[in-house]
Design a protein around this motif. Sequence first.
Motif, short mmCIF file in Angstrom:
data_model
loop_
_atom_site.label_atom_id
_atom_site.label_comp_id
_atom_site.label_asym_id
_atom_site.label_seq_id
_atom_site.Cartn_x
_atom_site.Cartn_y
_atom_site.Cartn_z
N VAL A 291 -2.85 -4.71 4.91
CA VAL A 291 -1.48 -5.00 4.47
C VAL A 291 -1.47 -6.10 3.41
O VAL A 291 -0.73 -6.04 2.43
N GLY A 292 -2.32 -7.12 3.60
CA GLY A 292 -2.40 -8.19 2.61
C GLY A 292 -2.87 -7.67 1.26
O GLY A 292 -2.35 -8.07 0.20
N LEU A 293 -3.86 -6.79 1.25
CA LEU A 293 -4.32 -6.20 0.00
C LEU A 293 -3.24 -5.36 -0.67
O LEU A 293 -3.08 -5.39 -1.90
N TRP A 294 -2.49 -4.63 0.14
CA TRP A 294 -1.39 -3.83 -0.42
C TRP A 294 -0.34 -4.73 -1.06
O TRP A 294 0.14 -4.44 -2.17
N GLU A 295 0.01 -5.83 -0.41
CA GLU A 295 0.99 -6.75 -0.99
C GLU A 295 0.47 -7.37 -2.29
O GLU A 295 1.19 -7.44 -3.30
N LEU A 296 -0.76 -7.82 -2.28
CA LEU A 296 -1.31 -8.49 -3.46
C LEU A 296 -1.42 -7.54 -4.64
O LEU A 296 -1.00 -7.87 -5.77
N THR A 297 -1.98 -6.34 -4.43
CA THR A 297 -2.12 -5.39 -5.54
C THR A 297 -0.76 -4.90 -6.04
O THR A 297 -0.58 -4.67 -7.24
N SER A 298 0.20 -4.77 -5.15
CA SER A 298 1.54 -4.34 -5.57
C SER A 298 2.20 -5.38 -6.45
O SER A 298 2.81 -5.07 -7.48
N ARG A 299 2.09 -6.67 -6.07
CA ARG A 299 2.70 -7.72 -6.89
C ARG A 299 1.98 -7.86 -8.23
O ARG A 299 2.62 -8.13 -9.26
N LEU A 300 0.66 -7.67 -8.23
CA LEU A 300 -0.06 -7.74 -9.50
C LEU A 300 0.40 -6.64 -10.47
O LEU A 300 0.57 -6.89 -11.67
N GLN A 301 0.61 -5.44 -9.95
CA GLN A 301 1.05 -4.36 -10.81
C GLN A 301 2.50 -4.53 -11.25
O GLN A 301 2.84 -4.25 -12.41
N GLU A 302 3.36 -5.00 -10.36
CA GLU A 302 4.77 -5.16 -10.70
C GLU A 302 4.99 -6.28 -11.71
O GLU A 302 5.76 -6.13 -12.66
N MET B 199 5.19 -13.05 -1.32
CA MET B 199 4.36 -11.88 -1.60
C MET B 199 4.96 -10.60 -1.03
O MET B 199 4.59 -9.50 -1.45
N GLY B 200 5.83 -10.72 -0.05
CA GLY B 200 6.44 -9.55 0.57
C GLY B 200 7.61 -9.94 1.44
O GLY B 200 8.02 -11.11 1.49
N GLY C 79 5.81 -12.28 3.47
CA GLY C 79 4.87 -11.19 3.70
C GLY C 79 3.67 -11.67 4.49
O GLY C 79 3.55 -12.84 4.86
N ILE C 80 2.75 -10.74 4.74
CA ILE C 80 1.51 -11.09 5.44
C ILE C 80 0.72 -12.13 4.66
O ILE C 80 0.18 -13.10 5.21
N MET C 81 0.64 -11.97 3.35
CA MET C 81 -0.10 -12.92 2.53
C MET C 81 0.51 -14.32 2.56
O MET C 81 -0.20 -15.31 2.36
N ASP C 82 1.81 -14.40 2.78
CA ASP C 82 2.44 -15.72 2.89
C ASP C 82 2.05 -16.44 4.17
O ASP C 82 2.23 -17.66 4.27
N ARG C 83 1.54 -15.72 5.16
CA ARG C 83 1.03 -16.34 6.40
C ARG C 83 -0.48 -16.52 6.35
O ARG C 83 -1.02 -17.36 7.08
N LEU C 84 -1.14 -15.74 5.52
CA LEU C 84 -2.59 -15.87 5.42
C LEU C 84 -3.03 -16.92 4.41
O LEU C 84 -4.24 -17.18 4.29
N ASP C 85 -2.10 -17.51 3.67
CA ASP C 85 -2.48 -18.41 2.59
C ASP C 85 -3.27 -19.61 3.09
O ASP C 85 -4.24 -20.04 2.43
N SER C 86 -2.90 -20.16 4.25
CA SER C 86 -3.64 -21.30 4.81
C SER C 86 -4.82 -20.85 5.65
O SER C 86 -5.83 -21.57 5.77
N LEU C 87 -4.71 -19.67 6.25
CA LEU C 87 -5.75 -19.22 7.18
C LEU C 87 -7.01 -18.76 6.45
O LEU C 87 -8.13 -19.04 6.91
#
Length: 364
Positions: free
Chosen positions: A136-147, A330-331, A339-347
């Motif tokens: 899910v984190g990869l999907w969010e990151l790649t989607s924002r990069l393309q958008e 990120m989502g 989004g998931i990436m917004d929770r994984l940023d510190s982890l």
Amino acid sequence: MNDSSWGAPPQVGYGGPPEMAPVQGRTPAGPAYDGPAVQETRPMQIVPEAPEAGPDQDDRGAGAAVTGGPLFRDEHPQEPMPTAMPEPPQPPQKKRAGRDLRAAIGVGVGLGAVIIASLFVVKAAFVGVIVVAVVVGLWELTSRLQEQKSIKAPLVPLAVGGAAMVVAGYVRGAEGAWVTMALTALAVLVWRMIEPPENYLRDVTAGVFAAFYVPFLATFVAMMLTADDGPQRVITFLLLTVVSDTGAYAIGWRFGKHKLAPRISPGKTREGLLGAVSFAMVAGALCMQFLIDEGTWWQGLLLGFAVAASATLGDLGESMIKRDLGIKDMGTLLPGHGGIMDRLDSLLPTAPVVWLLLVLFVGS
């Protein structure tokens, strides 16, 4: 003396005595005069008489026009504007959080329950939780990069390689993680060849970065789980990161005045960083003393300090990415969190730090 001696023409139509004859050049008043030399006149506008000059007026004279009054009957003098009363001082408003705290707490409690259940019931089930978070984190990151940047990092090889990377780290350790990381980068290079060559280097660079940033760093969490006290190590890792973020938020929100990195994340303060370090060191001492086999409290102090530093840097790094992309989150998958990436940023950046220190302190 004859009146004609002055060269004056005889008065036509006047039959009265000569001393009452009208003087030449003057127009007699009254309707009785109907001679041919009468000139037409326009009616004069009636101007109100000027008031008599008082002792406090200037020497304009009685006949001078008054400039302060209205010249036409449809004009009205403007009344002076009433003086605005000063508004009473408003009491200082309390600081408010930028997110929905109820939703954030509810989502956090739900995620915590899933993590604890998967850790202590079936250890392998937690690996599945990591895989889902990575994909899910990869999907969010790649989607924002393309958008936002029109960067086409290939999601399919990233998702497959990221899931394989986490499983390889759990089964084969660091060696399996590195080998799978290299194969994932190669798959990104090959997959992108399907598209036209324009921006090839940009897209594959972003793809390799995404493979390292999300699944490779998450693999260290799976490697913590392989130890005999693996669930306790993962709990320590998660707990210290959450406590660090909580301490930074609580102290920074209450006492924060000096910005830590205003151009990257204006909400972070130096006081918040001190709160993160203090909270994490106390929690680290307790966790190492009571949760980790053969751990001591002083090791927990060092671990807590390192976690506060890495978690803060990870949060700043994620903020840097989001500022470059021009987005806030990120989502929107997690209410109150983003989004998931917004929770994984510190982890994510904290995982290899905790894994390494635990290996050094108590072994693998």
